[in-house]
Design an enzyme around this catalytic site. Sequence first.
Site, PDB file in Angstrom:
ATOM      1  CG  LEU A 172      80.674  84.070  75.440  1.00 35.29           C
ATOM      2  CD1 LEU A 172      80.323  85.265  74.583  1.00 35.29           C
ATOM      3  CD2 LEU A 172      81.192  84.537  76.785  1.00 35.29           C
ATOM      4  CG  PHE A 271      72.469  77.344  64.991  1.00 34.69           C
ATOM      5  CD1 PHE A 271      72.033  77.601  66.280  1.00 34.69           C
ATOM      6  CD2 PHE A 271      73.512  78.092  64.492  1.00 34.69           C
ATOM      7  CE1 PHE A 271      72.631  78.575  67.050  1.00 34.69           C
ATOM      8  CE2 PHE A 271      74.114  79.073  65.246  1.00 34.69           C
ATOM      9  CZ  PHE A 271      73.673  79.304  66.534  1.00 34.69           C
ATOM     10  N   GLY A 275      68.764  81.724  54.987  1.00 32.97           N
ATOM     11  CA  GLY A 275      68.913  83.154  54.707  1.00 32.97           C
ATOM     12  C   GLY A 275      70.319  83.473  54.253  1.00 32.97           C
ATOM     13  CB  CYS A 282      83.066  82.641  66.542  1.00 33.49           C
ATOM     14  SG  CYS A 282      83.534  83.554  68.005  1.00 33.49           S
TER      15      CYS A 282
END
Length: 475
Positions: A172, A271, A275, A282
Amino acid sequence: MSDIEQSTTSSTTTAVAKPRLTVIGTGYLGATHAVCMALLGFEVLGVDVDSRKIEMLAAGEVPFYEPGLDAKLREALDSGRLRFGTDFAEAGVWGDVHFVCVGTPQSKDSHAADMVYVDAAFEKLARSISRKALIVGKSTVPIGTAARLTTLVRSVSPVGEELELAWNPEFLREGYAVKDTLHPDRLVFGVTSEWAELQLRASFHPIIEEGTPVVIADLATAELVKVAANSFLATKISYINAMAEVCEVVGADVAVLSTALGYDTRIGSRFLKPGLGFGGGCLPKDIRAFIHRAEELGAGPAVAFLREVDEINLRRRARTVDLIRELAGGSLEGVRVAAFGAAFKPNSDDIRDAPALDVARQLRTEGAIVTVYDPKANENARRTYGGLWYADSLAEAAQGADVVALLTEWQEFRDVDPDALGQLVNHRRIVDGRHALDADDYRSKGWEYRALGRPAQPRTVRLQVDERDDALVSV
Ligand code: UDX
């Protein structure tokens, strides 16, 4: 009838049709898991050693910021299926399937994962399990942990070998925790017996019914899936940020490059956002712990590239400070910087390894006067990072700024009108650390606009997407 439907709690060989679930550790992952499982119709007991957290959850308050979770928590409590407590012994006696969701932070003295919380939770729980049951690890752990813990829990539990262990990694994302828990891309069950698999299938029955793919794996593979997934995501981000470094040298534009690469369906645009790079609780610590564990196991060379991934990521923070210094005229001493954002990503109040705060701290070290504003993470940041000023609004942070630095791409920052912002600041200079703003719009309103991997001067050609055939053309 399936094996699950035929089963009863008294049997030692068949699975419980609707198992009673406990969730050990009610942090970010555990609280969300407990709430969602109750909403799916299971009886759930959430347990934590932190009584303050338990009191809050029992009263319907989420101890952290996660969009939508508070309403779901109240709904689950109202259903009568969810309760919270601090008693591990009660959990051990009551539950059929026990999900362990405690944290594995980076150790203080190395890159390894700190296993004290996981070990303590498994051991404490196992001591009070006196009938056949399944303990399921969800935490991100070094490979080999599940096998080690199997021996541990069986040695301390009154039922010994009857106690089984499985691994069910969690993927998640903060900000989407409820959605990701209720509608995951896939379920991974690391098991050593058919009984454990059936018990897990029963525990996730409503999600599996929706057509969610289930991958059955051995324990080591299930552990590996999680770190491999996070390593891949981190690698993808650092890849595009490495390209940003090349763009800076050759005068190319990484925003255009990323868009063009993303249209290749084999690569994909997710993804691939350049930047300031990744942070949070994580990705950074997981890739470091993976390197550490792989080296211990003799597989160090296979993941040596992850060290580069980490270094590229950290260089983006330093380079952002360079850009701000350049815009300020070469020195940061006494320069007023409005830092927009503190959380490691938008829609979160999590500041663990937040790139934004790392940049703010480095600016401060060089003598800048930094005023931070984050819509949700100000309080967490204030508690952890002294030496910075904190503003209650974007306007207050921007007041009199010599340079504005956008460090976390909250929607509020994207929506701001460059002219209105320009009225507040001392100089119209902005570093867009997240490629979140319309550079042309800012420049047209008199701003000096800079972003990592993008040319300092405006483009002479404009990027345009041809809607008809999805091709990118320059005009
Ligand atoms: C991550 C994984 O996505 C999730 O599957 C796992 O269970 C936990 O770790 P999370 O930490 O919530 O989730 O954040 P994520 O959305 O993955 O973003 C991580 C970091 O990468 C953020 O700092 C974000 O700003 C950055 N990022 C993400 C980029 O810099 N560029 C991108 O293109 C995407």
